[in-house]
Design a protein around this motif. Sequence first.
Motif, PDB file in Angstrom:
ATOM      1  N   ASN A   1      18.384  46.529  53.819  1.00  0.00           N
ATOM      2  CA  ASN A   1      17.395  45.466  54.011  1.00  0.00           C
ATOM      3  C   ASN A   1      15.986  46.024  54.077  1.00  0.00           C
ATOM      4  OD1 ASN A   1      18.753  42.854  54.286  1.00  0.00           O
ATOM      5  ND2 ASN A   1      19.823  43.836  55.987  1.00  0.00           N
TER       6      ASN A   1
ATOM      7  N   SER B   1      15.144  41.066  55.170  1.00  0.00           N
ATOM      8  CA  SER B   1      15.652  40.406  53.958  1.00  0.00           C
ATOM      9  C   SER B   1      17.052  39.822  54.158  1.00  0.00           C
ATOM     10  CB  SER B   1      15.630  41.376  52.777  1.00  0.00           C
ATOM     11  OG  SER B   1      16.292  42.569  53.084  1.00  0.00           O
TER      12      SER B   1
ATOM     13  N   ASN C   1      20.217  40.817  53.998  1.00  0.00           N
ATOM     14  CA  ASN C   1      21.394  41.105  53.181  1.00  0.00           C
ATOM     15  C   ASN C   1      22.550  41.464  54.107  1.00  0.00           C
ATOM     16  OD1 ASN C   1      20.082  40.844  50.651  1.00  0.00           O
ATOM     17  ND2 ASN C   1      19.198  42.882  50.923  1.00  0.00           N
TER      18      ASN C   1
END
Length: 134
Positions: free
Chosen positions: A49, A73, A75
């Motif tokens: 991330n 982010s 993920n």
Amino acid sequence: RPPRSTLFPYTTLFRSTVKELNGTNISARNIRTVIDTDQRTIHANTGCNLINGIITIDPSKDFAIQFEDLKSSHNKCPNIDVETELLIALEQTESCKKINNHEMALLNKSGKIVVVLHTLDLIKERKAKQPTNY
């Protein structure tokens, strides 16, 4: 121009890796950070991330630094608990101190070290990535 920190009086970019998180050595994770004192931003790459946020430096207090509005982010990653712990540690950061010429500690409001950052040697890093022509 933003106020300068007493720890970063001349440097606008502090590139590092996260060496320790709450007393645990995590240098093998190779989490990279960039603290930009001119732009007042922090960026981190956890390997899975990206983390971005805003930094606040209080020039009236020595070594005062805070990380705010941190975003990831999100993920799905293995070992996401380390990333979560890093986000919490950054949010808890109230100040920093120089450990030596290569390391800086981030401290919470009670003065406990929550993160140790190790400065990157960018010249060696660039040389290592250049292709060798024989």
